[in-house]
Design a protein around this motif. Structure first.
Motif, PDB file in Angstrom:
ATOM      1  N   PHE A  15       0.898  -1.221  -0.046  1.00  9.85           N
ATOM      2  CA  PHE A  15      -0.106  -0.312  -0.006  1.00  9.85           C
ATOM      3  C   PHE A  15       0.840   1.237  -0.033  1.00  9.85           C
ATOM      4  CE2 PHE A  15      -2.188   3.378   2.430  1.00  9.85           C
ATOM      5  CZ  PHE A  15      -3.373   3.442   1.808  1.00  9.85           C
ATOM      6  N   HIS A  16       2.021   1.244   0.753  1.00  3.99           N
ATOM      7  CA  HIS A  16       2.849   2.426   0.741  1.00  3.99           C
ATOM      8  C   HIS A  16       3.641   2.479  -0.295  1.00  3.99           C
ATOM      9  CE1 HIS A  16       5.672   5.096   2.712  1.00  3.99           C
ATOM     10  NE2 HIS A  16       4.455   5.888   3.008  1.00  3.99           N
ATOM     11  N   SER A  17       4.240   3.544  -0.612  1.00  2.00           N
ATOM     12  CA  SER A  17       5.025   3.927  -1.788  1.00  2.00           C
ATOM     13  C   SER A  17       6.417   3.873  -1.831  1.00  2.00           C
ATOM     14  CB  SER A  17       4.582   5.450  -2.380  1.00  2.00           C
ATOM     15  OG  SER A  17       4.976   6.477  -1.333  1.00  2.00           O
ATOM     16  N   TYR A  18       6.972   3.247  -0.458  1.00  2.00           N
ATOM     17  CA  TYR A  18       8.246   3.280  -0.208  1.00  2.00           C
ATOM     18  C   TYR A  18       9.085   2.508  -1.355  1.00  2.00           C
ATOM     19  CZ  TYR A  18      12.296   2.887   2.655  1.00  2.00           C
ATOM     20  OH  TYR A  18      13.688   2.951   3.033  1.00  2.00           O
ATOM     21  N   ILE A  19       8.702   1.406  -1.849  1.00  2.00           N
ATOM     22  CA  ILE A  19       9.350   0.737  -2.884  1.00  2.00           C
ATOM     23  C   ILE A  19       8.965   1.299  -4.420  1.00  2.00           C
ATOM     24  CG2 ILE A  19       9.762  -1.526  -3.990  1.00  2.00           C
ATOM     25  CD1 ILE A  19      11.461  -1.034  -1.503  1.00  2.00           C
ATOM     26  N   TRP A  20       7.784   1.259  -4.578  1.00  2.00           N
ATOM     27  CA  TRP A  20       7.208   1.716  -5.928  1.00  2.00           C
ATOM     28  C   TRP A  20       7.316   3.127  -6.172  1.00  2.00           C
ATOM     29  CZ3 TRP A  20       2.851   4.930  -5.389  1.00  2.00           C
ATOM     30  CH2 TRP A  20       1.932   4.482  -4.418  1.00  2.00           C
ATOM     31  N   GLY A  21       7.402   3.782  -5.148  1.00  3.10           N
ATOM     32  CA  GLY A  21       7.799   5.489  -5.512  1.00  3.10           C
ATOM     33  C   GLY A  21       9.315   5.490  -5.908  1.00  3.10           C
ATOM     34  N   ARG A  22      10.229   4.918  -5.194  1.00  3.78           N
ATOM     35  CA  ARG A  22      11.439   4.941  -5.468  1.00  3.78           C
ATOM     36  C   ARG A  22      11.918   4.074  -6.966  1.00  3.78           C
ATOM     37  NH1 ARG A  22      11.536   5.364  -0.249  1.00  3.78           N
ATOM     38  NH2 ARG A  22      13.245   6.507   0.774  1.00  3.78           N
ATOM     39  N   PHE A  23      11.317   3.110  -7.169  1.00  5.72           N
ATOM     40  CA  PHE A  23      11.847   2.509  -8.296  1.00  5.72           C
ATOM     41  C   PHE A  23      10.992   2.703  -9.417  1.00  5.72           C
ATOM     42  CE2 PHE A  23      14.132   0.173  -5.059  1.00  5.72           C
ATOM     43  CZ  PHE A  23      15.284   0.361  -5.436  1.00  5.72           C
ATOM     44  N   ALA A  24       9.982   3.433  -9.506  1.00  3.34           N
ATOM     45  CA  ALA A  24       9.359   4.061 -10.703  1.00  3.34           C
ATOM     46  C   ALA A  24      10.105   4.841 -11.330  1.00  3.34           C
ATOM     47  CB  ALA A  24       7.859   4.734 -10.381  1.00  3.34           C
ATOM     48  N   GLN A  55      10.940  -6.374 -15.208  1.00  2.52           N
ATOM     49  CA  GLN A  55       9.593  -6.574 -15.047  1.00  2.52           C
ATOM     50  C   GLN A  55       9.089  -5.763 -13.730  1.00  2.52           C
ATOM     51  OE1 GLN A  55       9.351 -10.811 -14.951  1.00  2.52           O
ATOM     52  NE2 GLN A  55       8.441 -10.781 -17.353  1.00  2.52           N
ATOM     53  N   ILE A  56       9.969  -5.885 -12.782  1.00  2.65           N
ATOM     54  CA  ILE A  56       9.761  -5.363 -11.529  1.00  2.65           C
ATOM     55  C   ILE A  56       9.566  -4.001 -11.603  1.00  2.65           C
ATOM     56  CG2 ILE A  56      10.614  -4.979  -8.941  1.00  2.65           C
ATOM     57  CD1 ILE A  56      11.404  -7.985  -9.069  1.00  2.65           C
ATOM     58  N   THR A  61       6.385   1.444 -12.071  1.00  2.31           N
ATOM     59  CA  THR A  61       6.092   2.499 -12.763  1.00  2.31           C
ATOM     60  C   THR A  61       4.496   2.594 -13.102  1.00  2.31           C
ATOM     61  OG1 THR A  61       7.981   2.243 -13.998  1.00  2.31           O
ATOM     62  CG2 THR A  61       6.321   3.685 -14.850  1.00  2.31           C
ATOM     63  N   VAL A  62       4.076   1.298 -13.465  1.00  5.76           N
ATOM     64  CA  VAL A  62       2.472   1.294 -13.323  1.00  5.76           C
ATOM     65  C   VAL A  62       1.749   1.563 -12.147  1.00  5.76           C
ATOM     66  CG1 VAL A  62       0.607  -0.327 -13.895  1.00  5.76           C
ATOM     67  CG2 VAL A  62       2.739  -0.319 -15.400  1.00  5.76           C
ATOM     68  N   ALA A 105       3.646   2.976 -20.414  1.00  7.31           N
ATOM     69  CA  ALA A 105       2.718   2.715 -19.422  1.00  7.31           C
ATOM     70  C   ALA A 105       1.287   2.917 -19.880  1.00  7.31           C
ATOM     71  CB  ALA A 105       2.815   3.221 -18.034  1.00  7.31           C
ATOM     72  N   ALA A 106       0.901   3.467 -20.796  1.00 11.37           N
ATOM     73  CA  ALA A 106      -0.340   4.038 -21.014  1.00 11.37           C
ATOM     74  C   ALA A 106      -1.289   2.887 -21.401  1.00 11.37           C
ATOM     75  CB  ALA A 106      -0.422   4.844 -22.421  1.00 11.37           C
ATOM     76  N   PRO A 107      -0.918   1.926 -22.183  1.00  7.95           N
ATOM     77  CA  PRO A 107      -1.601   0.649 -22.183  1.00  7.95           C
ATOM     78  C   PRO A 107      -2.280  -0.054 -20.782  1.00  7.95           C
ATOM     79  CG  PRO A 107       0.352   0.319 -23.684  1.00  7.95           C
ATOM     80  CD  PRO A 107       0.456   1.523 -22.805  1.00  7.95           C
TER      81      PRO A 107
END
Length: 331
Positions: free
Chosen positions: A136-145, A164-165, A170-171, A230-232
């Motif tokens: 739920f938190h952005s700690y990982i996906w906020g960094r690695f986007a 892929q990760i 990013t998505v 990422a648009a699709p």
């Protein structure tokens, strides 16, 4: 450990995966080889990959810089001899450590006699994937986007899985950010600036108020390509318009709901940040001096590091933290 494709509700856009792969192999202006060698000596065959991210992607010199790294391992039990470190990493990944290497520092981006410094998080490949897709938190996906380099991968299967990760991160970032823009017409700059601002606000970070905009401008080309790639996967959130512009498709109800999710993340993130700061007292050598240096560098607020504060960071650090919050040095 299985290396099958990431399980997500929708297939990842292959154009986005290719973009992240190209980004990961882009040439660096600094030489990470000394850090890679030191980390391999420390963790051996348990290392699956080493990632580099942050401001050092753009720096020409390591003078007065600390390189940001992530060490991705296959298993915490193999990575640590101490069960306490295994447990801490399981409960609240990643564990964060400090790595200082003596000179000579004669490699690319280094100066004669210069010490090399890095801060690295240690996380399992499984937890990195969870953080990019299901936290739920952005700690990982906020960094690695954001832009990332793979400076070491154990094998090609691991490298492909990391692509892929990173695409999945990013998505996740875009899906959690775009709805707050409502049904307005926006460009990639607006999308990333708003998303990064929300992500930074969800942690206690010594960043200036305009840091999100600065980073977006610095990485504008990447931001544009990542949104387009990422648009699709963003069907129902945006309509693609000519000239790299997008029409938000979120109504007022969805916008309010997404903003509520970010408010929850902000409170959750403050608690998690405090827990990670407490954990760093056990894993991060010279954590007090590093924190003081980083806060002064980013905000101009100087902290007096006393011998008592170094010896008892958990007992005395809270008063310092409260002063910083009152001064607005942490957001």
């Amino acid at each position: 450990m299985s290396h099958a494709a990431i399980s997500t509700p929708e297939a990842l856009p292959q154009g986005l995966v290719r973009e992240r792969a190209a980004q990961c192999s882009r040439k660096l202006t600094i030489d990470p080889a000394p850090f890679v060698a030191a980390l391999e000596e420390r963790y051996g065959a348990t290392i699956k990959a080493i990632l580099l991210y942050g401001s050092c992607l753009h720096t020409q010199s390591l003078k007065e810089s600390v390189v940001d790294l992530y060490v991705v391992v296959d298993d915490y039990g193999r990575a640590y001899k101490k069960r306490s470190l295994q447990l801490l990493n399981h409960l609240l990944p990643p564990n964060v450590f400090y790595l200082a290497l003596p000179g000579p520092g004669l490699g690319q981006g280094q100066e004669p006699g210069q010490s090399l410094r890095a801060k690295y998080g240690l996380i399992s490949l499984a937890d990195l994937e969870k953080g990019a897709t299901r936290w739920f938190h952005s700690y990982i996906w906020g960094r690695f986007a954001q832009p990332t380099r793979i400076v070491y991968a154990q094998d090609e299967t691991t490298r492909i899985r990391l692509h892929q990760i990173l695409a999945a991160a990013t998505v996740t970032f875009l899906k959690e950010s775009i709805p707050v823009l409502g049904n307005s017409i926006v460009d990639s700059e607006a999308i990333w600036t708003r998303g990064l601002a929300l992500s930074y606000a969800a942690e206690l970070r010594p960043e200036p108020a305009d840091r999100a905009r600065q980073l977006t401008h610095l990485n504008m080309g990447d931001c544009q390509r990542l949104v387009a790639g990422a648009a699709p996967a963003l069907a129902g959130l945006v309509e693609v318009l000519p000239h790299e512009r997008y029409r938000g498709l979120s109504d007022e109800r969805r916008c309010r709901r997404t903003l509520r999710r970010w408010r929850v993340r902000t409170w959750q993130g403050r608690l998690l940040s405090l827990m990670r700061l407490a954990k760093a007292a056990f894993t991060f050598a010279d954590c007090v001096d590093y924190a003081a240096w980083k806060i002064e560098r980013h905000t101009g607020v100087r902290i007096e590091v006393t011998p008592q504060l170094r010896r008892h960071p958990l007992l005395l650090g809270w008063r310092v933290l409260l002063r910083l919050l009152n001064k607005g040095a942490l957001h």
